[in-house]
Design a protein around this motif. Structure first.
Motif, short mmCIF file in Angstrom:
data_model
loop_
_atom_site.label_atom_id
_atom_site.label_comp_id
_atom_site.label_asym_id
_atom_site.label_seq_id
_atom_site.Cartn_x
_atom_site.Cartn_y
_atom_site.Cartn_z
N THR A 166 0.21 -0.85 0.03
CA THR A 166 -0.08 0.02 0.27
C THR A 166 1.21 1.03 0.07
OG1 THR A 166 -2.21 -1.10 1.09
CG2 THR A 166 -1.95 1.81 1.71
N VAL A 167 2.23 1.48 0.57
CA VAL A 167 2.88 2.57 0.68
C VAL A 167 3.42 2.56 -0.50
CG1 VAL A 167 5.27 2.94 1.76
CG2 VAL A 167 2.89 2.60 3.25
N ASP A 168 4.02 1.52 -1.24
CA ASP A 168 4.32 1.80 -2.31
C ASP A 168 3.41 2.39 -3.85
OD1 ASP A 168 6.75 0.44 -1.07
OD2 ASP A 168 6.77 -1.14 -2.40
N GLN A 169 2.28 1.42 -3.49
CA GLN A 169 1.64 2.50 -4.35
C GLN A 169 1.51 3.70 -4.30
OE1 GLN A 169 -3.01 0.80 -5.06
NE2 GLN A 169 -2.00 0.41 -7.16
N ILE A 170 1.13 4.38 -2.94
CA ILE A 170 0.91 5.40 -2.46
C ILE A 170 1.65 6.44 -3.40
CG2 ILE A 170 0.79 7.18 -0.43
CD1 ILE A 170 -0.72 4.79 0.72
N ARG A 171 3.42 5.78 -2.49
CA ARG A 171 4.37 6.65 -3.71
C ARG A 171 4.55 6.13 -4.67
NH1 ARG A 171 5.62 8.00 0.45
NH2 ARG A 171 6.88 6.26 1.91
N ARG A 172 4.25 5.11 -5.46
CA ARG A 172 4.22 6.06 -6.86
C ARG A 172 2.82 7.36 -7.55
NH1 ARG A 172 4.20 0.50 -7.13
NH2 ARG A 172 1.64 0.31 -7.24
N CYS A 173 1.51 7.10 -6.05
CA CYS A 173 0.48 7.90 -6.29
C CYS A 173 1.01 9.54 -5.80
CB CYS A 173 -0.58 8.10 -5.80
SG CYS A 173 -1.53 6.41 -6.44
N GLU A 174 2.23 9.27 -5.67
CA GLU A 174 2.73 10.58 -4.79
C GLU A 174 3.57 11.73 -5.92
OE1 GLU A 174 3.47 9.99 -0.05
OE2 GLU A 174 4.30 9.58 -1.15
N GLU A 175 4.74 10.10 -6.11
CA GLU A 175 5.92 10.76 -7.42
C GLU A 175 4.63 11.39 -8.93
OE1 GLU A 175 8.54 11.47 -7.46
OE2 GLU A 175 8.55 11.01 -5.13
N ALA A 176 3.39 11.21 -9.16
CA ALA A 176 2.63 11.40 -10.09
C ALA A 176 1.99 12.48 -9.98
CB ALA A 176 1.07 10.42 -10.66
N GLY A 177 2.03 12.96 -8.71
CA GLY A 177 1.08 14.05 -7.97
C GLY A 177 -0.04 14.50 -7.45
N ALA A 178 -0.34 13.45 -6.69
CA ALA A 178 -1.77 13.46 -5.92
C ALA A 178 -1.24 14.19 -5.06
CB ALA A 178 -1.81 11.78 -5.74
N ASP A 179 -2.59 14.66 -4.01
CA ASP A 179 -2.11 15.32 -2.90
C ASP A 179 -2.94 15.28 -1.97
OD1 ASP A 179 -2.29 18.24 -4.75
OD2 ASP A 179 -3.57 17.62 -5.47
N ILE A 180 -3.95 13.77 -2.06
CA ILE A 180 -4.95 13.07 -1.47
C ILE A 180 -4.81 11.55 -1.71
CG2 ILE A 180 -6.43 12.90 0.09
CD1 ILE A 180 -7.36 16.11 -0.39
N VAL A 181 -4.51 10.62 -1.14
CA VAL A 181 -5.21 9.47 -1.18
C VAL A 181 -5.39 8.87 -0.83
CG1 VAL A 181 -3.94 7.02 -1.62
CG2 VAL A 181 -2.63 9.24 -2.34
N ARG A 182 -7.14 7.54 -1.22
CA ARG A 182 -8.45 7.35 -0.30
C ARG A 182 -7.71 5.78 0.02
NH1 ARG A 182 -14.11 6.35 -2.00
NH2 ARG A 182 -13.55 7.69 -3.57
N VAL A 183 -7.43 4.65 0.84
CA VAL A 183 -7.48 3.93 1.52
C VAL A 183 -8.55 3.43 1.39
CG1 VAL A 183 -5.12 3.76 1.99
CG2 VAL A 183 -6.84 3.99 3.28
N SER A 184 -9.23 2.01 1.39
CA SER A 184 -9.70 1.32 2.34
C SER A 184 -9.51 0.74 3.48
CB SER A 184 -10.65 -0.04 1.20
OG SER A 184 -10.99 0.11 -0.04
N CYS A 185 -10.96 1.10 4.07
CA CYS A 185 -11.02 0.26 5.77
C CYS A 185 -12.20 -0.28 5.71
CB CYS A 185 -10.89 1.30 6.16
SG CYS A 185 -8.98 2.49 6.66
N PRO A 186 -12.01 -1.64 5.48
CA PRO A 186 -13.23 -2.52 5.67
C PRO A 186 -13.45 -3.14 6.69
CG PRO A 186 -11.87 -3.66 3.51
CD PRO A 186 -10.93 -2.17 3.99
N ASP A 187 -11.77 -3.47 7.24
CA ASP A 187 -12.20 -4.43 8.54
C ASP A 187 -10.69 -4.30 9.85
OD1 ASP A 187 -9.40 -5.26 7.18
OD2 ASP A 187 -10.18 -7.02 6.42
N VAL A 188 -10.87 -4.62 10.53
CA VAL A 188 -9.97 -3.89 11.67
C VAL A 188 -8.19 -4.52 11.08
CG1 VAL A 188 -9.01 -5.01 14.70
CG2 VAL A 188 -11.40 -5.05 13.63
N ALA A 189 -7.85 -5.56 9.98
CA ALA A 189 -6.50 -5.74 9.50
C ALA A 189 -6.43 -3.85 9.33
CB ALA A 189 -6.56 -6.92 8.88
#
Length: 374
Positions: free
Chosen positions: A46-69
């Motif tokens: 997940t962090v690796d994917q966020i990093r690629r999005c940051e490099e592309a210029g993303a200002d905000i990134v959303r992640v799913s939180c469906p469970d305790v894990a």
């Protein structure tokens, strides 16, 4: 029929909220968001994917939180990310409480879907305690049953009524740090709903055409829907929903903003569709240049034209330009002026070096001006 004056975009006035360190609404730049598609409890992926999005210029990134894990992993993800993280919560209010405590900058949750007023109050208390914003996300595909029964089908009135109902639940608990989306896969429905909602609320609006489709079809559909709203000044943050990697959503989002002159990032490429007159392979050249210039963040323009019909005219309007010539010898323009020739061999490497040098020049000039402004 009223025709919109060309290049006339007046932003809809609205109040501003903060999503972590990023302002949304008011006079803040329109922000570009995306969403990860990795299992959230796989922190590294997940962090690796966020990093690629940051490099592309993303200002905000959303992640799913469906469970305790997922909410357990969220704390590490938030610490590692350089941009604010939105926790996507649908029905389980405890996930919202956990995500707020884990450091989420925003909770994507519909207050009316989580049960009693006390549960809403708990989420609001957690959001206030942790400095979280909330994004209300109405979707044409998951409208409340009573609204479907009332209206018979998803329609703009139904989407807007749903949004206003959710807003009231937050306002009843004295919470005002929210933004709202009224998305639909039908772009006509979405655009009409956003236009209607924009006249009734003063909060920031999050734009999107949901389930837009694959890269090409989804890009076209989103550009028509989101682009028309932005042109009329509606929208404070956008997410292009594609069946593609999240960083591609970010790049498409910035291309929309660049096309409308709303926000510039990186190289704006002006290129021809190519024809039999081309002096070099325009299609492959542009594809390669777009890939190799993704690291450039400085706003600038590059024209790549295959022949001298429109090439000189376009080159006069761009920072760097190249026009195809005969015998593999092509003209290079710098700041709109003819400068030198380049041969086929090494042409792409040459253009990349020119762009990098121009970006460095622009940045060096901007630094003293920024210091003087302070």
């Amino acid at each position: 029929m009223s025709i919109r004056p060309w290049r006339d975009i007046a932003r809809r006035p609205c109040r501003q909220i903060m999503v972590g360190s990023v302002p949304v609404g008011g006079d803040a730049p329109v922000t570009v968001q995306t969403m990860t598609n990795t299992p959230t409890d796989d922190v590294r992926a997940t962090v690796d994917q966020i990093r690629r999005c940051e490099e592309a210029g993303a200002d905000i990134v959303r992640v799913s939180c469906p469970d305790v894990a997922s909410t357990t992993a969220l704390k590490q993800i938030v610490r590692a990310a350089r941009v604010p993280i939105v926790a996507d919560i649908h029905f389980h209010y405890k996930r919202a409480l956990e995500a707020a405590d884990a450091g989420a900058a925003c909770l994507r949750i519909n207050p009316g879907n989580i049960g009693s007023s006390e549960r809403v109050a708990e989420v609001v208390r957690a959001a206030k305690a942790n400095g979280c914003a909330i994004r209300i996300g109405v979707n044409g595909g998951s409208l409340e049953r009573h609204l479907l029964e009332k209206y018979g089908e998803p329609c703009p009135d139904a989407l807007v009524e749903s949004a206003l109902d959710h807003i009231k639940l937050l306002q009843d608990h004295d919470f005002h740090e929210y933004k709202v989306a009224v998305k639909a896969s039908d772009l006509f429905l979405a655009v009409a709903a956003y236009q209607q909602l924009a006249e009734q609320v003063d909060c920031p609006l999050h734009l999107g055409i949901t389930e837009a489709g694959g890269f090409v079809g989804g890009t076209v559909k989103s550009a028509i829907g989101i682009g028309s709203l932005l042109w009329f000044g509606i929208g404070d943050t956008i997410r292009v929903s594609l069946s593609a990697e999240p960083e591609e959503e970010v790049r498409v989002g910035f291309e929309m903003l660049k096309a409308l002159g709303i926000r510039n990032r990186g190289v704006r490429v002006v290129s021809c569709p190519s024809c039999a007159r081309q002096g070099f392979d325009v299609i492959r050249t542009v594809q390669t240049l777009e890939e190799r210039l993704q690291h450039i963040r400085t706003p600038m323009s590059l024209s790549v034209l295959g022949c001298v019909v429109n090439g000189p005219g376009e080159a006069r309007e761009t920072d760097i330009g190249i026009t195809g010539g005969g015998n593999g010898r092509h003209m290079v323009y710098l700041s709109g002026v003819t400068d030198h020739h380049v041969q086929d061999e090494g042409m792409i490497d040459h253009i990349v070096r020119l762009v990098e040098a121009k970006a460095a020049e622009i940045e060096a000039k901007a630094e003293p001006e920024a210091v003087a402004a302070e």
